[in-house]
Design a protein around this motif. Structure first.
Motif, short mmCIF file in Angstrom:
data_model
loop_
_atom_site.label_atom_id
_atom_site.label_comp_id
_atom_site.label_asym_id
_atom_site.label_seq_id
_atom_site.Cartn_x
_atom_site.Cartn_y
_atom_site.Cartn_z
N ALA A 11 22.01 -54.45 12.47
CA ALA A 11 22.29 -53.84 13.78
C ALA A 11 22.52 -52.34 13.64
CB ALA A 11 23.50 -54.51 14.42
N ARG A 12 23.28 -51.97 12.60
CA ARG A 12 23.54 -50.54 12.37
C ARG A 12 22.26 -49.81 12.00
NH1 ARG A 12 27.78 -49.61 15.21
NH2 ARG A 12 29.60 -50.80 14.54
N SER A 13 21.43 -50.49 11.23
CA SER A 13 20.16 -49.90 10.82
C SER A 13 19.30 -49.63 12.06
CB SER A 13 19.46 -50.85 9.85
OG SER A 13 18.29 -50.27 9.37
N LEU A 14 19.25 -50.63 12.93
CA LEU A 14 18.46 -50.45 14.17
C LEU A 14 19.04 -49.35 15.04
CD1 LEU A 14 17.55 -54.09 15.24
CD2 LEU A 14 15.98 -52.28 14.59
N GLN A 15 20.36 -49.27 15.06
CA GLN A 15 21.02 -48.22 15.85
C GLN A 15 20.60 -46.83 15.36
OE1 GLN A 15 25.29 -48.11 15.46
NE2 GLN A 15 25.56 -46.75 17.22
N ARG A 16 20.53 -46.68 14.05
CA ARG A 16 20.14 -45.37 13.50
C ARG A 16 18.67 -45.07 13.79
NH1 ARG A 16 23.75 -47.24 9.39
NH2 ARG A 16 22.09 -48.21 8.20
N ILE A 17 17.82 -46.11 13.64
CA ILE A 17 16.40 -45.91 13.93
C ILE A 17 16.23 -45.52 15.41
CG2 ILE A 17 14.17 -47.10 14.15
CD1 ILE A 17 14.97 -48.73 11.65
N ALA A 18 16.96 -46.23 16.26
CA ALA A 18 16.87 -45.94 17.71
C ALA A 18 17.37 -44.53 18.01
CB ALA A 18 17.68 -46.97 18.49
N ALA A 19 18.41 -44.10 17.30
CA ALA A 19 18.95 -42.75 17.53
C ALA A 19 17.91 -41.70 17.15
CB ALA A 19 20.22 -42.55 16.71
N VAL A 20 17.26 -41.89 16.02
CA VAL A 20 16.23 -40.93 15.58
C VAL A 20 15.03 -40.97 16.55
CG1 VAL A 20 14.64 -40.30 13.72
CG2 VAL A 20 16.94 -41.08 13.16
N ALA A 21 14.65 -42.18 16.95
CA ALA A 21 13.52 -42.32 17.87
C ALA A 21 13.82 -41.63 19.20
CB ALA A 21 13.20 -43.79 18.09
N ALA A 22 15.03 -41.86 19.71
CA ALA A 22 15.41 -41.25 21.00
C ALA A 22 15.41 -39.73 20.87
CB ALA A 22 16.79 -41.75 21.42
N ASN A 23 15.89 -39.23 19.73
CA ASN A 23 15.92 -37.79 19.53
C ASN A 23 14.50 -37.22 19.43
OD1 ASN A 23 17.71 -35.49 19.11
ND2 ASN A 23 16.66 -35.35 17.15
N THR A 24 13.62 -37.96 18.75
CA THR A 24 12.22 -37.53 18.62
C THR A 24 11.55 -37.50 19.99
OG1 THR A 24 12.17 -38.58 16.46
CG2 THR A 24 10.05 -38.01 17.41
N LEU A 25 11.83 -38.51 20.78
CA LEU A 25 11.25 -38.59 22.12
C LEU A 25 11.76 -37.43 22.99
CD1 LEU A 25 9.45 -40.36 23.92
CD2 LEU A 25 11.46 -41.67 24.55
N ARG A 26 13.07 -37.16 22.84
CA ARG A 26 13.68 -36.07 23.60
C ARG A 26 13.05 -34.73 23.21
NH1 ARG A 26 19.63 -36.16 22.36
NH2 ARG A 26 19.40 -38.35 22.68
N GLU A 27 12.81 -34.57 21.92
CA GLU A 27 12.20 -33.34 21.43
C GLU A 27 10.76 -33.22 21.95
OE1 GLU A 27 11.50 -33.18 17.26
OE2 GLU A 27 11.06 -31.05 17.29
N ALA A 28 10.02 -34.34 21.86
CA ALA A 28 8.61 -34.31 22.23
C ALA A 28 8.42 -34.02 23.71
CB ALA A 28 7.97 -35.65 21.87
N ARG A 29 9.40 -34.43 24.50
CA ARG A 29 9.33 -34.16 25.95
C ARG A 29 9.26 -32.67 26.23
NH1 ARG A 29 14.18 -37.44 27.98
NH2 ARG A 29 14.93 -35.32 28.20
N ARG A 30 9.77 -31.89 25.29
CA ARG A 30 9.77 -30.43 25.48
C ARG A 30 8.58 -29.77 24.79
NH1 ARG A 30 14.90 -32.33 25.34
NH2 ARG A 30 16.51 -31.22 26.49
N ASN A 31 7.71 -30.59 24.22
CA ASN A 31 6.61 -30.04 23.44
C ASN A 31 5.43 -29.67 24.34
OD1 ASN A 31 4.36 -29.79 21.62
ND2 ASN A 31 5.67 -30.74 20.08
N ARG A 32 4.94 -28.45 24.14
CA ARG A 32 3.83 -27.97 24.99
C ARG A 32 2.54 -28.74 24.71
NH1 ARG A 32 5.08 -21.64 24.14
NH2 ARG A 32 6.96 -21.57 25.38
N VAL A 33 2.39 -29.20 23.46
CA VAL A 33 1.18 -29.96 23.12
C VAL A 33 1.07 -31.18 24.01
CG1 VAL A 33 0.09 -31.37 21.31
CG2 VAL A 33 1.12 -29.19 20.72
N PHE A 34 2.19 -31.85 24.19
CA PHE A 34 2.21 -33.06 25.03
C PHE A 34 1.74 -32.74 26.45
CE2 PHE A 34 4.83 -35.72 27.96
CZ PHE A 34 4.19 -36.93 27.72
#
Lengths: 274, 330
Positions: A11-34
């Motif tokens: 569960a903790r492992s998934l929580q960390r993966i989800a945290a990194v994924a959410a952060n990556t998604l948040r970052e990508a939302r600001r990406n001009r390439v997208f």
């Protein structure tokens, strides 16, 4: 160690993966390439409307279907190549990684999280473009059929695989080369079935020249056959796509994706973050 | 539970650089240990191997040889890192996040529950003077503000061991004072501190022990009071020579171990070993010189550092690290 910190368990492992994924998604939302790719795809879809004016009356909807699938595939893959190739490089260049990896997170969790975040973003892109395409289809007197939705879904599987390839090259080399190599895998992967045909033909260069034959065999062995995910012709001709085929394609895509992510992981685990 | 929080044994790191994969040894044979509640300064000039060693400690770099133990475990074990708070040199964060978002992200990685995360985030951001900017994107933050955020996120897990790489770099005097006060507070709370710095007075203030690196090697290590050997104390005296003039000066300089430091008109500044002070004062009285100033002078960490660094550079190879370790390693 400290009272409120718990780091072990799935569960903790998934929580960390989800945290990194959410952060990556948040970052990508600001990406001009997208946004650039999104805008380009919308323009291409609108262009298909204009282009369909040149087609015969009963071919208008089909042209929009065909061109729409092509546009979404091309620009989503381009997004995957560009953003995937930069995925790790940006973290290293900006040194943001040095504040993350000393925390209780495994490198594998970080990498899978980054990959999942980018795949989620590409899912959003395919979804948005699919909705836009649907609108264009309705405008041209067509509709979004289950078969078209299936074709779009398989394209997404292909994009996820291409993202895994980009992640692998991103862990291996610098971003420009990673982008070029990923694009190369995509292009050759799309025509690898032609290579298979040439290898099985009784005559021709691939049959008769040993070096070419060996090279062709290597390419067929190490590259995924991306045409597996392209059912546009069948769908546009109204032919059914068997469920067995879809399941096999999903399994094929998943296997190659896992392989490339695993290879990326091996490289990333061994890397000194100097 | 182990009381040795951090242990390096014969740590070595060799990088291969360039097309020919030339070997460059960044860290060679570094050993140290830090126990619960201790604080240790990690000193060395640029390129001495401090950051490479710290990266080995945190599992960012794999050692070529030797071993690293964090709380008795391999640093690649995430449980070992759960009790560590780390501040990288010139910390960088995603500049589109706000401090609160950075803390939330860190909290997720530490596995903190929401209530603990929120409570600690609020308290730490306020404590580090970032409460007013908690919801502003980092893009507009100064280096000092980023440094303070780096410290805040390093304390979110209430770590038992704090590892800071140059925590005072880039801070203005007020920021430095705040961070020093915070580190002193952490120390008083019983946390173990391990930090690198170029500012030697800070290390003297905050640390029980010090390890000095140069060219990847330990050139001095041990408790500060042992390293800054009190036997080497000297006393500096300033005399007004008065009517005695040159004869008084000769009498003062005749005291065993006395060294002239400065002579301005009828004033003489000289230094004598600590145990020669009585003789100096008697000689001054007898010669009619008037004592104006008497200052005990202790060997500073800076002098020790320079001496050790220069020595190892001069020798190339040195036995100093072993001597110092044998002398003062806690």
């Amino acid at each position: 160690m400290t009272g409120a910190v718990h780091v072990t368990g799935p569960a903790r492992s998934l929580q960390r993966i989800a945290a990194v994924a959410a952060n990556t998604l948040r970052e990508a939302r600001r990406n001009r390439v997208f946004y650039g790719m999104l805008a380009a795809a919308v323009l291409l879809l609108l262009f298909s409307v204009a282009l369909s004016e040149l087609a015969l009356a009963d071919q208008k909807a089909r042209l929009v279907q065909d061109f729409g699938l092509f546009s979404i595939s091309l620009l989503t893959v381009a997004t995957a190549v560009l953003m995937g190739a930069l995925l790790l490089h940006k973290e290293l260049e900006r040194k943001t990684l040095y504040a993350i990896l000393p925390k209780p997170i495994r490198r594998s969790e970080f990498l899978v999280g980054k990959f999942a975040g980018l795949c989620a973003l590409l899912g959003v892109q395919v979804g948005l473009l699919g909705a836009c395409w649907w609108g264009v289809l309705v405008l041209r007197g067509g509709a979004m059929t289950p078969a078209l939705a299936l074709a779009l879904g398989l394209q997404y599987v292909e994009v996820v695989l291409v993202t895994a390839v980009a992640l692998f090259f991103s862990a291996l080399t610098r971003p420009v080369l990673a982008g070029v190599l990923t694009a190369g895998v995509f292009v050759v992967g799309r025509v690898v079935y032609v290579l298979q045909d040439l290898l099985s033909a009784p005559k021709g260069g691939f049959a008769e020249v040993p070096v070419m034959r060996a090279l062709g065999k290597v390419l067929v062995a190490v590259l995924p056959d991306l045409s597996t995910f392209n059912v546009a012709d069948e769908v546009l001709l109204g032919w059914p796509v068997p469920t067995d085929y879809v399941v096999a394609a999903l399994g094929y895509g998943l296997s190659w994706t896992v392989l490339f992510v695993a290879l990326a992981l091996v490289l990333f685990e061994r890397r000194d973050l100097t | 539970m182990t009381t040795v929080f951090l242990e390096l044994r014969n740590l070595q790191k060799v990088f291969r650089v360039g097309l020919l994969a030339r070997k460059v040894t960044a860290v060679r044979d570094v050993s140290l240990s830090l126990r619960r509640g201790e604080s240790m300064g990690f000193l060395g000039p640029n390129g001495s191997g401090k950051t490479t060693s710290i990266k080995c400690i945190l599992g960012l770099i794999r050692p070529t040889a030797g071993s690293v133990k964090l709380f008795g475990r391999d640093p690649w074990d995430i449980e070992a890192r759960a009790g560590v708070g780390y501040l990288p040199e010139s910390p960088y964060f995603y500049d589109w996040l706000t401090p609160r978002e950075v803390m939330n992200y860190a909290g997720d990685l530490f596995g903190l529950d929401r209530t603990t995360r929120r409570t600690r985030t609020g308290a730490l951001l306020e404590r580090l003077g970032l409460g007013h900017a908690a919801d502003r994107p980092l893009r507009g933050f100064s280096k000092g503000m980023l440094q303070r955020l780096g410290i805040a996120q390093s304390l979110l897990n209430d770590p038992e061991l704090v590892i800071y790489d140059e925590p005072l770099s880039g801070l203005d005097p007020i920021g430095r004072k705040e961070v020093l006060d915070l580190m002193a507070e952490l120390r008083s709370q019983g946390k173990s501190l391990f930090f690198s710095s170029h500012v030697l007075t800070d290390i003297e203030t905050l640390c029980d022990a010090v390890t000095i690196l140069n060219q990847g090697k330990v050139v001095a290590a041990g408790r500060l009071d042992a390293l800054l050997d009190r036997g080497a104390l000297e006393v500096e005296a300033l005399f007004e020579l008065g009517a005695g003039g040159e004869a008084a000066a000769r009498a003062l300089l005749a005291v065993e171990g006395s060294v002239e430091r400065e002579r301005t008109g009828a004033r003489l500044r000289l230094a004598v070993p600590h145990d020669a002070v009585d003789a100096l004062l008697q000689a001054g009285l007898a010669a009619g010189a008037k004592l104006e100033q008497l200052l005990p002078r202790r060997d500073s960490l800076e002098e020790l550092f320079v001496r050790k660094a220069v020595r190892v550079e001069a020798r190339g190879e040195s036995q100093d690290s072993q001597d110092a370790a044998a002398k003062g390693q806690p």
